[in-house]
Design a protein around this motif. Structure first.
Motif, PDB file in Angstrom:
ATOM      1  N   LEU A  31       0.825  -1.207   0.000  1.00 57.43           N
ATOM      2  CA  LEU A  31       0.000   0.000   0.000  1.00 57.43           C
ATOM      3  C   LEU A  31       0.860   1.259   0.000  1.00 57.43           C
ATOM      4  N   ILE A  35       0.310   3.979  -2.999  1.00 55.87           N
ATOM      5  CA  ILE A  35      -0.045   5.384  -2.785  1.00 55.87           C
ATOM      6  C   ILE A  35       1.089   6.292  -3.226  1.00 55.87           C
ATOM      7  N   TRP A 103      -7.989   6.489  -0.390  1.00 52.93           N
ATOM      8  CA  TRP A 103      -7.593   5.444   0.564  1.00 52.93           C
ATOM      9  C   TRP A 103      -7.865   5.790   2.027  1.00 52.93           C
TER      10      TRP A 103
END
Length: 322
Positions: A31, A35, A103
C-alpha cells in the motif's frame, strides 16, 4: 510546454530525476508503494526539482548528485501534499482524487511520513552536512507555516503581513531550499549561493500568490482542484484580504462571514466582489514584483542558458493560468 522543456540541456537530467523517483518508491508494504506511485505520478510540473537542476547547472556543477538531490526535494514536496490534503479535507488535486479521498486519511499521513523518511535516506547517501542543514531547516519551517495557516483559518482579521508569513513558510521555503542546495552542491561562492537562495524565495512567493488568485478566477479543469477550496476552508488569502480593505461595508461583512463559517454558499457573490474590487489585479501585480525580485537576485551569476531559463521560469510563475 512543460517547464523542463524550456532548456534542452536540462531536459535529459529531468528525465533522470523522474526515473530516480520511481526507482526509489519501493517498499515492503504494497500500500505504501501504491499510494506513493499514485501521488508522484499524478501529473505535477515538478517545478521544485527542476529548480535544483537549474541552480546546480547555473553554478557550473559537473557531477550527477543533483539528480538524487532533486528527487529529495520532490519527495518532501509530495509528502507535504499528502499531509495538506488530509488537513484541508481536499478531495481533488491535479484533476484526480486525492490519496485521502481514495484510501483514507490514515494511510495518506503515514505514506507522507514514509516519503519524508525516504528523502532523508537519500540525503545521507549524498553526504553533505550543509545540504542536510538547509533541507532539515526547511522541513521545520514548512511545518510551522502549515500550523500558522491553520491558526489563521477562519480568522477574517488576518493581515497581509500574517498571510505573507504563512506563504513564506508553507510554500516559498521549499523553493528557497531547492535553489540553495543546488548552489551548495556546486560549491558555489557565498554570493552565488545567496543569489540562488533569494531567487528561490521570491519565485516561491510569486507562485503561491498566483495559486491563490486562481481560486477566484479559474475553472476546476484549469486548476486541477475544486474552485473555491480556499474559501470553503476559511482561508483568508490575499485576494480576500485586499478585497476587504476596499469593499463596501455590506460586501466586507459578507466576506468576513464566509471566512468565519467556511463553505461555498456565498462563493459566486464573493468571486464577484473580489473581481470588481481590484484585488485580483493587486495580487497579480504583487506576484510580478516578486518575479522581478527573483530575476534581480540572479545578477551575480554568469550569463548561461540555465540562468536564462531561471529568468523565464520567474515570469511564468507570475503569469501562469494553471
Amino acid at each position: 510546454m512543460q517547464p523542463y522543456q524550456l532548456n534542452p540541456e536540462v531536459a535529459p537530467q529531468f528525465e533522470m530525476v523522474n526515473d530516480f523517483i520511481i526507482n526509489h518508491l519501493g517498499s515492503n508494504v504494497p500500500l505504501v508503494e501504491k499510494i506513493g506511485h499514485y501521488i508522484v505520478e499524478s501529473g505535477g510540473k515538478r517545478l521544485r526539482p527542476l529548480l535544483v537542476l537549474l541552480a546546480a547547472n547555473a553554478c557550473q556543477y559537473k557531477g550527477d548528485r543533483h539528480i538524487s538531490l532533486a528527487a529529495v526535494i520532490e519527495f518532501i514536496h509530495t509528502a507535504t501534499l499528502l499531509h495538506d490534503d488530509v488537513v484541508d479535507n481536499s478531495e481533488l488535486r491535479r484533476g484526480k482524487d486525492t490519496a485521502n479521498a481514495k484510501w483514507g486519511n490514515a494511510p495518506s499521513v503515514l505514506v507522507g511520513d514514509f516519503l519524508y523518511s525516504r528523502a532523508f535516506q537519500i540525503m545521507v547517501d549524498i553526504g553533505s552536512l550543509p545540504i542536510m542543514g538547509v533541507i532539515s531547516n526547511a522541513t521545520t519551517v514548512i511545518a510551522e507555516g502549515e500550523v500558522l495557516q491553520l491558526l489563521n483559518s477562519r480568522n477574517p482579521d488576518t493581515t497581509e503581513d500574517a498571510y505573507m508569513q504563512v506563504i513564506l513558510g508553507k510554500t516559498a521555503m521549499l523553493f528557497e531550499a531547492a535553489t540553495e542546495v543546488g548552489a551548495l552542491l556546486a560549491d558555489a561562492s557565498d554570493k552565488e549561493r545567496v543569489a540562488m537562495r533569494d531567487y528561490g524565495r521570491h519565485i516561491g512567493i510569486a507562485f503561491q500568490l498566483i495559486d491563490d488568485v486562481m481560486d477566484y478566477k479559474s475553472t476546476a479543469e484549469e486548476m486541477g482542484k475544486n474552485v473555491g477550496d480556499d474559501l470553503a476552508e476559511g482561508k483568508p488569502t490575499l485576494p480576500l484580504i485586499q478585497a476587504m480593505k476596499v469593499a463596501s461595508e455590506p460586501d466586507k461583512k459578507l466576506i468576513r462571514k464566509a471566512i468565519r463559517e467556511g463553505g461555498l454558499e456565498d462563493l459566486e457573490p464573493i468571486m464577484n466582489i473580489v473581481s470588481r474590487s481590484g484585488a485580483i489585479t493587486y495580487t497579480e501585480e504583487m506576484a510580478q514584483q516578486q518575479a522581478d525580485l527573483a530575476i534581480k537576485a540572479l545578477e551575480p551569476l554568469s550569463d548561461t542558458s540555465f540562468k536564462q531559463t531561471l529568468i523565464k521560469l520567474a515570469n511564468i510563475a507570475a503569469n501562469r493560468s494553471a
